[in-house]
Enzyme design. Sequence first.
Site, PDB file in Angstrom:
ATOM      1  N   ASP A  30       0.800  -1.235   0.000  1.00 47.37           N
ATOM      2  CA  ASP A  30       0.000   0.000   0.000  1.00 47.37           C
ATOM      3  C   ASP A  30       0.831   1.281   0.000  1.00 47.37           C
ATOM      4  O   ASP A  30       0.616   2.174  -0.825  1.00 47.37           O
ATOM      5  CB  ASP A  30      -1.017  -0.015   1.150  1.00 47.37           C
ATOM      6  CG  ASP A  30      -0.362   0.051   2.536  1.00 47.37           C
ATOM      7  OD1 ASP A  30       0.770  -0.447   2.706  1.00 47.37           O
ATOM      8  OD2 ASP A  30      -0.999   0.611   3.443  1.00 47.37           O
ATOM      9  N   ASN A 165      -6.311   2.008   6.378  1.00 46.49           N
ATOM     10  CA  ASN A 165      -6.183   0.745   5.641  1.00 46.49           C
ATOM     11  C   ASN A 165      -6.402  -0.482   6.536  1.00 46.49           C
ATOM     12  O   ASN A 165      -5.480  -1.301   6.718  1.00 46.49           O
ATOM     13  CB  ASN A 165      -4.791   0.683   5.006  1.00 46.49           C
ATOM     14  CG  ASN A 165      -4.896   0.592   3.505  1.00 46.49           C
ATOM     15  OD1 ASN A 165      -5.885   0.072   2.965  1.00 46.49           O
ATOM     16  ND2 ASN A 165      -3.895   1.097   2.807  1.00 46.49           N
ATOM     17  N   GLY A 227     -15.384   4.534  -2.766  1.00 43.00           N
ATOM     18  CA  GLY A 227     -15.418   3.797  -4.028  1.00 43.00           C
ATOM     19  C   GLY A 227     -16.005   4.585  -5.183  1.00 43.00           C
ATOM     20  O   GLY A 227     -15.608   5.738  -5.433  1.00 43.00           O
ATOM     21  N   ASP A 258      -4.900   3.656  -2.896  1.00 40.10           N
ATOM     22  CA  ASP A 258      -3.496   4.102  -2.835  1.00 40.10           C
ATOM     23  C   ASP A 258      -3.203   5.118  -3.941  1.00 40.10           C
ATOM     24  O   ASP A 258      -2.498   6.108  -3.723  1.00 40.10           O
ATOM     25  CB  ASP A 258      -2.546   2.910  -3.012  1.00 40.10           C
ATOM     26  CG  ASP A 258      -2.806   1.807  -1.995  1.00 40.10           C
ATOM     27  OD1 ASP A 258      -3.273   2.108  -0.890  1.00 40.10           O
ATOM     28  OD2 ASP A 258      -2.544   0.634  -2.332  1.00 40.10           O
TER      29      ASP A 258
END
Length: 303
Positions: A30, A165, A227, A258
């Site tokens: 990431d 994350n 998203g 990321d």
Amino acid sequence: MSGRFLSIGECMVELSQAGGGLLRKGFAGDTLNTAWYARACMQPAWSVDYFTALGDDPMSDEMIAFFEEAGIGTKLIRRIKGKAPGLYLINLRNGERFFSYWRENSAARQLAADPDRLREAIEGSDVVYFSGITLAILPREDADTLLAETRRAKAAGKFVVFDPNIRPRLWASYDVMHTTISEGARSSSLVMPSFEDEALHFGDDSIEATVHRYRALGAPNVAIKNGAEGVTLNFAGQQNFVPAEKVKEVVDTTSAGDSFNGSFLAKYLETKDPVASAHFAAKVAARVVSEHGALVAKDKLGL
Ligand code: ADP
């Protein structure tokens, strides 16, 4: 404008199916992905460095060469005798991706075991980026060392950026995960979470709840990714929503978040305009989800 961007974390060897029983080797992780997109999008006057620990094996050498090739600085990377990088394998089962990891013994787990080196690296930077994964892979006392340094950096006026994350299986318990991620956010100037993870693991029932929780912890700025919906920004109390770009065909969402973070920061550090930066990052992330793999080449990003 110029500055020094430092990303701290673990990059792993990635093995993916190449057909006929063959495996293709790549490198990803990431914080490395974010450094990659920051490097691709930042002005040349900015330096981008990666801080991690690697071994003294040929795979570690290859990884270093790969970072250098991408323009990511490697002079701060610690090399540990007898160690090697972590590794993961992407399996496909009925079109779904499953990941197997071999990372318990990776060199990166010792990235904060040399506190002087860590401090020096952070002191030499203007912007420090780390994630919940960076904290999760460290022994408890080393996570505390890193958090002490990010708190110190923030207090010294550096711009500290944290993506929670959230990966529960990397953590010893939910309790430790909640506490440590909250400490990560507390030590940051900007928190960049994904709402889906926050809702699932912190029980937030709205984006507003996530904004409130991180601001209440002391993060003055938050950018909450959601998203295909878009991003909610709250910078110093000013709230804005920036929609995601429409994508014809979503091919692979690996590293969407990321790439958003890296490209957002590249623009934000130059302009200090969160809305314009989120529009730019939404375009870059839309390109990334339209291509295979975590690291999409600069010439395919439409920059
Ligand atoms: P993460 O990968 O951290 O879960 P998200 O899924 O929220 O992050 O995605 C990050 C960014 O990527 C979004 O803010 C958006 O700009 C872009 N993105 C992700 N999925 C899509 C999609 N299906 N269509 C368009 N953009 C997307």
